[in-house]
Design an enzyme around this catalytic site. Sequence first.
Site, PDB file in Angstrom:
ATOM      1  N   HIS A 139      18.061  24.275 -32.984  1.00 17.97           N
ATOM      2  CA  HIS A 139      17.874  23.599 -31.781  1.00 17.97           C
ATOM      3  C   HIS A 139      17.386  24.515 -30.667  1.00 17.97           C
ATOM      4  O   HIS A 139      18.235  25.212 -30.102  1.00 17.97           O
ATOM      5  CB  HIS A 139      19.142  23.089 -31.614  1.00 17.97           C
ATOM      6  N   GLU A 197      26.834  15.834 -25.998  1.00 22.50           N
ATOM      7  CA  GLU A 197      26.992  16.862 -24.958  1.00 22.50           C
ATOM      8  C   GLU A 197      27.623  16.690 -23.802  1.00 22.50           C
ATOM      9  O   GLU A 197      28.568  17.303 -23.512  1.00 22.50           O
ATOM     10  CB  GLU A 197      25.306  17.324 -24.728  1.00 22.50           C
ATOM     11  N   ASP A 231      17.596  26.289 -24.564  1.00 23.99           N
ATOM     12  CA  ASP A 231      16.826  26.775 -23.586  1.00 23.99           C
ATOM     13  C   ASP A 231      17.041  28.002 -23.315  1.00 23.99           C
ATOM     14  O   ASP A 231      17.552  28.456 -22.190  1.00 23.99           O
ATOM     15  CB  ASP A 231      16.846  25.868 -22.328  1.00 23.99           C
TER      16      ASP A 231
END
Length: 338
Positions: free
Chosen positions: A17, A200, A279
């Site tokens: 991910h 999430e 990220d």
Amino acid sequence: MTDLNIFIAKIPKVELHIHIEGSLEPEMLFDLAKRNAVTLPFANAAEVRQAYNFGNLQDFLDIYYQGMHVLQTEQDFYDLTFAYLKKCQADNVMHTEIFFDPQGHTSRGVGFEIVLNGITHALNDGKKKLGINSNLIMCFLRHLSEEDALKTLEQALPYKDKIIGIGLDSSEVGHPPSKFERVFVLARAEGFKLVAHAGEEGPPAYIWEALDLLKVDRIDHGNRALEDKKLTARLVKEGVALTVCPLSNLKLGVVKDLHHHPLRTMLEKGLKVTVNSDDPPYFGGYMTDNLQRIAEALNLEKQHIVTLTRNAIEASFLDQNSKQVLSKHLENWMLTIG
Ligand code: ADE
Ligand code: ZN
């Protein structure tokens, strides 16, 4: 460094991910802005890092999409991807499954092929020069329309040899998986593997929809599954993997601190959990950082780290033979460290 942190740094890893556009380091943001004559609302990389204070997912996404404007040419996408693969090498990541967001680029007039060619060229070089294996997953932006996603799927069809799967990301609440049911049915018929961000920020109902309507192979994040006992039992029974991202959860306010992160509970309930970076420069760390920080916060032991790694190998979209090769590599590595 503690013995556990050395173990974590060295263990062969698999990442499932990571948004390639979310691997843009502030220094590269400035280099590419200069290369492409883009004006940034920041004076330097330190100022950019100071802006990485997010109250929620949308705060982050606003900056993430703004950052994408510096990505314009095939070379830009190549440089972005190759820089991430070098981080993989430093972290002993053997295999990585990378998301990309074509709509974030085609909507700005950057061609689909420019994006795809830059990324895949770097992935091929990463394999040859760094020994890092990879798969590519194309995500639909869920705040955009079903029609837009359909057009994007059509653009991907000639490149099935380069794109292994389809995912769903961006602003979750208000954009349930059901919005994309028809596109995912088509993607499945075309033979793509399927994943979706769910749970999430969104409720457990979104995870049910991802399973029942989109028929995903993995859930990205899935933190809120624990609020629903039936859902948790189903995920355990069906062995559905969750790609959990601890530092992302911390920076986006999904958890108030890492001590309250559900990862340990997830493992104890028998969920097939994996740890990932999402990220990394935006959230403060790559794979090793994520594992070290969560291990420290939750008092995890080596055995937990090995389980997380085995889960990631199993949940990857590698073929059976490649999974076996990776598992063997992991088991051999454990023998060498005694
Ligand atoms: N796009 C990039 N990172 C994301 C995240 N954590 N959730 C949803 N969409 C994203
Ligand atoms: Zn994500």
